[in-house]
Design an enzyme around this catalytic site. Structure first.
Site, PDB file in Angstrom:
ATOM      1  N   GLU A 155     138.199 -46.886  15.234  1.00  8.47           N
ATOM      2  CA  GLU A 155     138.108 -46.289  13.902  1.00  8.47           C
ATOM      3  C   GLU A 155     138.096 -47.355  12.804  1.00  8.47           C
ATOM      4  OE1 GLU A 155     137.220 -43.374  13.355  1.00  8.47           O
ATOM      5  OE2 GLU A 155     137.650 -42.395  15.243  1.00  8.47           O
ATOM      6  N   TYR A 189     124.800 -40.082  13.001  1.00 12.82           N
ATOM      7  CA  TYR A 189     126.216 -39.775  12.826  1.00 12.82           C
ATOM      8  C   TYR A 189     126.390 -38.292  12.485  1.00 12.82           C
ATOM      9  CZ  TYR A 189     131.005 -39.818  11.178  1.00 12.82           C
ATOM     10  OH  TYR A 189     132.336 -39.535  11.021  1.00 12.82           O
TER      11      TYR A 189
END
Length: 166
Positions: free
Chosen positions: A84, A123
């Site tokens: 992340e 995405y």
């Protein structure tokens, strides 16, 4: 002795098991949940410079973010922290499971919001596949399907990202 499991609330590109398990093969999907009092956006600057999902507090009465719960080991949580990146911070939030019970889970909160970015189309496809896979409310799916996006000029990255669905 079994490893202690940690609950993770995923709300963005990790919604589909295919996406998260490509990163963490032993992550266990536990089911859907929602986070009341928050709104989903695309205001996090990803490591590639494009917009990624973000959630932020929203005091309007019906605000909530739909997501899923995964059971992760401590080692997997450390790996996900690295994936992340530094722009997110892992925090505990109280989510409501599909059965109506409340539980505490970790999720990644954006530290700095950006209004001038769009997500790459690959995405956004991860996110849309996730909301469809889990059959989130039609209004939520429609809202996300209207999200503008841009083409990633790195064709190989885009191909690699979406190859998990083949």
């Amino acid at each position: 002795m079994a490893a202690r499991e940690i609950l993770n609330f995923a709300f963005g590109s990790n919604l589909t098991p295919a996406r998260l398990q490509a990163r963490l093969p032993h992550a266990r999907l536990l089911g859907t949940a929602w986070l009341p009092g928050y709104t989903l956006g695309f205001r996090h600057r990803g490591q590639d410079g494009s917009a990624k999902c973000s959630i932020e507090p929203d005091n309007s009465g019906d605000a909530c973010v739909h997501g899923v719960l995964y059971a992760l080991t401590e080692q997997e949580v450390s790996m996900l922290d690295s994936i992340e990146g530094a722009g997110y911070v892992r925090q505990c939030v109280d989510v409501i499971r599909q059965c109506g019970t409340q539980t505490t889970a970790h999720c990644y909160l954006t530290q700095q919001f950006h209004n001038d970015l769009l997500p790459f189309s690959w995405y956004l496809e991860h996110v849309l596949r996730g909301v469809q896979y889990h059959q989130f409310p039609a209004s939520y799916q429609q809202l996300l399907s209207r999200q503008p996006c841009i083409l990633d000029l790195d064709y190989h990255r885009a191909q690699r990202e979406l190859s998990i669905y083949q």
